[in-house]
Design an enzyme around this catalytic site. Structure first.
Site, PDB file in Angstrom:
ATOM      1  CG  HIS A 146     -40.121   8.400   7.147  1.00 51.95           C
ATOM      2  ND1 HIS A 146     -40.168   9.029   5.933  1.00 51.95           N
ATOM      3  CD2 HIS A 146     -38.973   7.663   7.151  1.00 51.95           C
ATOM      4  CE1 HIS A 146     -39.094   8.723   5.239  1.00 51.95           C
ATOM      5  NE2 HIS A 146     -38.360   7.879   5.951  1.00 51.95           N
ATOM      6  CG  ASP A 186     -42.606  11.470   6.629  1.00 50.66           C
ATOM      7  OD1 ASP A 186     -41.689  11.559   7.456  1.00 50.66           O
ATOM      8  OD2 ASP A 186     -42.438  11.121   5.445  1.00 50.66           O
TER       9      ASP A 186
END
Length: 235
Positions: A201, A169
């Site tokens: 993400h 992420d």
């Protein structure tokens, strides 16, 4: 399942919308779904529908209503506008709006008074903040943005909290993830961290290029089991 838009009223007398998904076979518990930065769009409605399909009454409050009611943005084309709305959001007011949504599902006929908060992206941080509030019985955060900036509040968590961290992420880099885990460790009786290697993400956003089915199913299974334990088993 039955779905509709409902109106929630603030203490100040203003009203805002929320998407409500009611299950055919309710387990009598509720769950507040906290939106990504793209508003209460088709993806967020489908998330609510999915939780309703396994028995939870799911509600998605419109958290951008003070800036622009009824926002529905496309992650592929509307990221700039979504970022503007995120920056303009007052987190304290968003938490209060989410608590109104929680109270609404608890007021429905047959509700057992138990409610969880499940948030994604922007909503992931709000789920973290909601875990500190009375009236929330369980919270799950999917790749919450900005949690690393609020770790001094970890000790205020009141209910069981599950944090899903995507190891790739870009909005929560490795050093931030390590800080989250360090902050959570002294509170392991309430806070659990799950890591997802090789994904980034929004790995649980179905229909998107970053969706990862294996990781999403792992996260959803863990969240569902804990929702049932703390909301249904506790009824």
């Amino acid at each position: 399942m039955a779905a509709s838009m409902v109106s929630l009223r603030t203490d100040a007398g203003s009203s805002f919308g929320a998407y409500l998904a009611k299950p055919d076979r309710p387990n009598d518990a509720g769950v507040v779904i906290l939106q990504e930065i793209f508003g209460v769009n088709a993806n967020m409605r489908s998330v609510a529908d999915a939780w309703a399909s396994v028995g939870f009454t799911a509600i998605v409050p419109d958290l951008f209503w003070r800036q622009q009611p009824g926002v529905e943005l496309d992650p592929a084309t509307d990221r700039e506008r979504a970022t503007e709305l995120m920056r303009g959001l007052n987190s304290d007011l968003a938490v209060q709006d989410a608590l109104l949504a929680a109270a609404y599902v608890c007021s429905l006929h047959g509700a057992n008074g138990k409610v969880g908060a499940v948030g994604y992206c922007l909503g992931g941080k709000l789920a973290y903040l909601l875990s500190m509030q009375a009236g929330i019985d369980f919270a799950a955060s999917y790749y919450g943005v900005g949690i690393q900036g609020a770790l001094d509040q970890m000790g205020a968590v009141r209910c069981p909290l599950l944090l899903h961290l995507a190891e790739e992420d870009q909005l929560c880099p490795p050093e931030a993830q390590a800080a989250i885990e360090r902050a959570a460790t002294p509170h392991s009786n309430r806070v659990e961290v799950m890591r997802y290697p090789g994904v980034g993400h929004a790995f649980a956003r179905r229909g998107s290029p970053v969706f990862d089915q294996q990781s999403a199913e792992r996260a959803d299974t863990a969240t569902r089991e804990l929702l049932r334990t703390h909301l249904v088993g506790a009824s």
